[in-house]
Enzyme design. Structure first.
Site, PDB file in Angstrom:
ATOM      1  N   SER A 260       0.827  -1.203   0.000  1.00 27.56           N
ATOM      2  CA  SER A 260       0.000   0.000   0.000  1.00 27.56           C
ATOM      3  C   SER A 260       0.862   1.252   0.000  1.00 27.56           C
ATOM      4  O   SER A 260       2.066   1.197   0.230  1.00 27.56           O
ATOM      5  CB  SER A 260      -0.910   0.009   1.225  1.00 27.56           C
ATOM      6  OG  SER A 260      -0.159   0.428   2.345  1.00 27.56           O
ATOM      7  N   LYS A 261       0.186   2.328  -0.246  1.00 30.26           N
ATOM      8  CA  LYS A 261       0.815   3.642  -0.277  1.00 30.26           C
ATOM      9  C   LYS A 261       1.588   3.899   1.013  1.00 30.26           C
ATOM     10  O   LYS A 261       2.698   4.418   1.013  1.00 30.26           O
ATOM     11  CB  LYS A 261      -0.314   4.651  -0.472  1.00 30.26           C
ATOM     12  CG  LYS A 261       0.070   6.064  -0.315  1.00 30.26           C
ATOM     13  CD  LYS A 261      -1.095   6.989  -0.608  1.00 30.26           C
ATOM     14  CE  LYS A 261      -0.725   8.337  -0.075  1.00 30.26           C
ATOM     15  NZ  LYS A 261      -1.757   9.166   0.388  1.00 30.26           N
TER      16      LYS A 261
END
Ligand code: GLU
Length: 504
Positions: A260-261
């Site tokens: 994820s980011k």
């Protein structure tokens, strides 16, 4: 027929490297067979539109050297390639589905839907708009035709929902996963179109893939749940469906879940190709470009995250990737991201570059630090030091002493190497170094070695002290090569400075 593939991002923020990998696989697949690779921007969901995201996507691929043959920013015969510019085109397709009995108008208000959800929850069920419930709702299947017509006429809000056939097995043939079968009972009558004039992703995606003559849909696994609907839509329209290939997820380094980011900046690696500043919050997320990765290294790394050439080879130029790539060597399971591997690729790609090729990036770095240099000199330093670099940005950590004389010396190294009388010995060696009119590295080396031996000095101690005087610590490249580049005048100054500081 030559393949036509597309990369179809939604401009909802910076492009995740998983998306870059999807684009890369599409690109490799197209190039391999002389096919066409196009860029379509899927911006029908205006609520998720983010300023600057489209420009970011285009710039990222420019940096990576991945070129599209058609699409946004390039043009082509089947454009426009941005869905918001195709808006008017989708409505007739939605109407066609309604007329053919594949879809219906639904007028349920958000409140009514919410009430249904709550009612279901109270009975420990989840509400799904499907064959089992649609006849209890407010839609063109339950209302008289004249009322439906009147409501649409009056501008009542409506959506067009897909009408799955009851209790039917839907088969998706996936080139990576094989046959995926799901019963329509498990599927929601998805919204295809809204009365504000906008299609949803599903309708726009299928209509455009058809009109743009897409032969293969290669996309991330997160779209696999949408594939049954897409297969059904092709059937409903009577169009031939493209072939599907859903790529495995990119996983966190520990394999626990999707990359994820947040992971990137938490674990010290970028998740985006370019640095991104969120236009609303101002939050900055790091990018591969700004972190000093070479685009070729990023491409090579991504190519191998989920695809396996079936050999031991790891370094692939883009042309080699185009030749070697095949969809059947894509794994079904997720690919774990590895920071060490990313660094390793970058290191390897730096080694493949000549000093001349690395020069512009290093030059930029030195200029930004206000360091003065001469091109020829810098080229020599790059050639010597590149083997130590994982990133161009680290250049000064390894080679800073070539530009600035040390002002202090590593305590531990001094303690270990710099003994009584070292200053005098360094002066003697300095004199030997100055002896040639034009410095002769080999001759100087032999002279110094001979001298140390004949005086029965401790070789390691003397040479390391000289190194400390030049570098500031007992580290660095081969001593005489370093002296050759720095020049004996500079070495002389450094030796005197070190003696002054250390022995005073
Ligand atoms: N717009 C979708 C996305 O953002 C495209 C998915 C697809 O390739 O069908 O990924």
């Amino acid at each position: 027929m030559k393949p036509r593939v597309r990369f179809a991002p939604s401009p909802t923020g910076p492009l995740h490297i998983g998306g870059v990998r999807t684009a890369l696989y599409n690109y490799l697949f197209a190039k391999q067979s002389g096919g066409t690779f196009l860029l379509r921007i899927e911006d029908t969901d205006q609520t998720r539109f983010v300023e600057g995201a489209e420009e970011y996507i285009i710039e990222a691929f420019k940096w990576l050297g991945i070129e599209f043959d058609e699409g946004v920013g390039i043009g082509g015969e089947l454009g426009p390639y941005k869905q918001s510019e195709r808006k008017a085109l989708y409505k007739p397709y939605a109407e066609q589905l309604v007329n053919d009995g594949w879809a219906y108008y639904a007028f349920d208000t958000p409140e009514a839907l919410d009430a249904k959800r709550k009612e279901a929850e109270a009975q420990k069920r989840t509400f799904q708009y499907d064959a089992s419930t649609r006849m209890t709702m407010e839609n063109s299947l339950t209302l008289p035709p004249d009322e439906v017509a009147r409501r649409i006429q009056d501008g009542d809000h409506y959506v067009v929902r897909f009408k799955y056939p009851e209790d039917t097995e839907i088969h998706v043939h996936d080139l990576i996963r094989g046959e995926v079968v799901i019963n329509s009972r498990l599927l929601d009558d998805k919204v295809l179109y809204k009365s504000d004039g906008m299609p949803t992703y599903h309708l726009a995606n299928i209509v455009d893939d058809h009109l743009m003559q897409i032969t293969h849909v290669i996309r991330g696994e997160e779209w696999l749940p949408s594939a049954p609907l897409h297969v059904m839509l092709y059937k409903a329209f009577g169009w031939e469906a493209p072939q599907f290939a859903h790529l495995p997820l990119l996983l966190k380094p520990d394999g626990n879940g999707k990359l994820s980011k947040r992971d990137g900046d938490r674990l010290g690696f970028p998740v985006f190709p370019l640095q991104w500043t969120d236009p609303k919050s101002g939050e900055v997320s790091s990018g591969y470009r700004e972190s000093g990765y070479l685009p070729e290294a990023v491409i090579n790394m991504l190519a191998l995250l989920g695809w396996n050439p079936g050999t031991e080879q790891e370094i692939f130029s883009i042309d080699e990737l185009v030749k070697a790539f095949s969809l059947d060597k894509i794994s079904k399971s997720g690919a774990k991201f590895s920071l060490d591997k990313a660094k390793w690729f970058n290191h390897e790609y730096i080694q493949l570059k000549t000093a001349e090729e690395l020069y512009p990036a290093v030059e930029k770095l030195l200029v930004s630090k206000g360091i003065q240099f001469d091109k020829e000199y810098l080229m020599k330093v790059i050639a010597l030091m590149k083997e130590r670099l994982n990133f161009v940005n680290e250049f000064l950590d390894h080679a800073g002493f070539f530009f600035t004389a040390p002002a202090e010396y590593n305590e531990q190294d001094l303690k270990k190497r710099w003994k009584e009388g070292t200053g005098g010995k360094l002066r003697a060696i300095d004199t030997l170094l100055q002896q040639d009119k034009v410095f002769d590295m080999q001759a100087a080396h032999d002279r110094v070695m001979e001298y140390i031996k004949s005086n029965e000095w401790n070789m390691g101690q003397v040479l390391n002290s000289l190194r400390i005087a030049i570098v500031g610590e007992a580290k660095g490249p081969e001593l005489f090569t370093m002296i050759d580049i720095l020049g004996t005048d500079e070495v002389h100054r450094r030796v005197e400075k070190a003696i002054n500081i250390v022995e005073s």
